[in-house]
Design an enzyme around this catalytic site. Structure first.
Site, short mmCIF file in Angstrom:
data_model
loop_
_atom_site.label_atom_id
_atom_site.label_comp_id
_atom_site.label_asym_id
_atom_site.label_seq_id
_atom_site.Cartn_x
_atom_site.Cartn_y
_atom_site.Cartn_z
N SER A 145 3.31 -9.00 -8.26
CA SER A 145 2.36 -7.98 -8.72
C SER A 145 2.21 -8.09 -10.23
O SER A 145 3.16 -8.48 -10.93
CB SER A 145 2.86 -6.58 -8.36
OG SER A 145 2.11 -5.58 -9.02
N TYR A 158 9.66 -0.55 -8.11
CA TYR A 158 8.83 -1.53 -7.41
C TYR A 158 8.55 -2.72 -8.32
O TYR A 158 8.69 -3.89 -7.92
CB TYR A 158 7.53 -0.87 -6.98
CG TYR A 158 6.54 -1.78 -6.30
CD1 TYR A 158 6.62 -2.03 -4.93
CD2 TYR A 158 5.50 -2.38 -7.02
CE1 TYR A 158 5.70 -2.85 -4.30
CE2 TYR A 158 4.59 -3.21 -6.40
CZ TYR A 158 4.69 -3.44 -5.04
OH TYR A 158 3.77 -4.27 -4.43
N LYS A 162 9.38 -6.91 -8.22
CA LYS A 162 8.34 -7.93 -8.30
C LYS A 162 8.59 -8.89 -9.47
O LYS A 162 8.24 -10.06 -9.40
CB LYS A 162 6.97 -7.26 -8.43
CG LYS A 162 6.56 -6.49 -7.18
CD LYS A 162 6.52 -7.40 -5.94
CE LYS A 162 5.94 -6.70 -4.74
NZ LYS A 162 5.85 -7.59 -3.56
#
Length: 250
Positions: A145, A158, A162
């Protein structure tokens, strides 16, 4: 340039919706045989039926939880039985069970995020390596991401996973070459059924306004970049990270 994946066999985790579905459609349309997996059997079945009709491609599915080794084994066994190879693995499945400052997260949700977003791609790559790629070669794509390149008060955990996934990509590329290429793709704001915040036109426009290309992404945008990385035209590309974000990360 028309990219062909004729004769290639791919597994896509989280392949029934959103970006995963877009990747499956593009790959099937380019001639690959595609096995998708996600937890909901009805969604998997509907996706395969629709993509067969729209692409004319050869697709199958096995429903299961990407974090369960017994379900993973069923997917690999079914792929080899149906298609006879595992040339491509797209580690697309991910989770985000927590939104808020990293300093406040509880350990169970921290562990769940890292287990799904980082450990699972490693375990699936190991399994495909041992089942097929070690002897026959292949390509692995990890879906990271653009959040990996900055800080975020809401999605910090999160984004940590990533960022780590990019490093894992580089490490695996060093270890699995020359027969297997491993690359990462970093989508920006992409409109999918899971990005519910974009259902608000004002929010969607705000995301578009901070993107140099003036719009949010679509699953097809991500899929087209992945087709290049999977193709023979990218035969000298490994340990790389491709941003597909309309320029927002830079």
């Amino acid at each position: 340039m028309e990219l062909s994946l004729s004769g290639k066999v791919a597994i896509i985790t989280g392949g029934s919706r959103g970006i995963g579905r877009g990747i499956a459609a593009a790959m099937a349309g380019a001639g690959a045989k595609v096995m998708i997996t996600s937890r909901n059997e009805e969604t998997c079945a509907a996706t395969v039926e629709e993509l067969r009709a729209s692409t004319g491609g050869d697709l199958a599915y096995v429903a299961g939880h990407v974090g369960k080794t017994e379900d993973m084994a069923r997917v690999l066994d079914a792929t080899l039985e149906a298609f006879g190879a595992i040339d491509v693995l797209v580690n697309n499945a991910a989770t985000n069970p927590y939104a808020g400052p990293v300093i406040d997260i509880d350990v169970p949700r921290w562990d769940k995020t890292f287990a799904t977003n980082l450990t699972t791609p490693l375990v699936w790559t190991q399994a495909c390596w041992n089942a097929w790629m070690k002897e026959h070669g292949g390509v692995v794509i990890n879906i990271s991401s653009v959040g990996a390149f900055g800080t975020n008060s809401i999605l910090g955990v999160y984004d940590l996973t990533k960022r780590a996934l990019i490093h894992l990509t580089e490490q695996l590329a060093a270890e699995m070459g020359p027969g297997v290429r491993v690359n990462a793709v970093c989508p920006g704001h992409t409109e999918t059924p899971l990005t519910a915040y974009m259902r608000d036109p004002a929010v969607k426009q705000a995301r578009a306004d901070v993107t140099p290309l003036g719009r949010v992404g679509q699953p097809e945008d991500i899929a087209e970049g992945i087709l290049y990385l999977l193709s023979d035209d990218a035969s000298y590309v490994t340990a790389s990270t491709l941003d597909i974000d309309g320029g927002m990360a830079r």
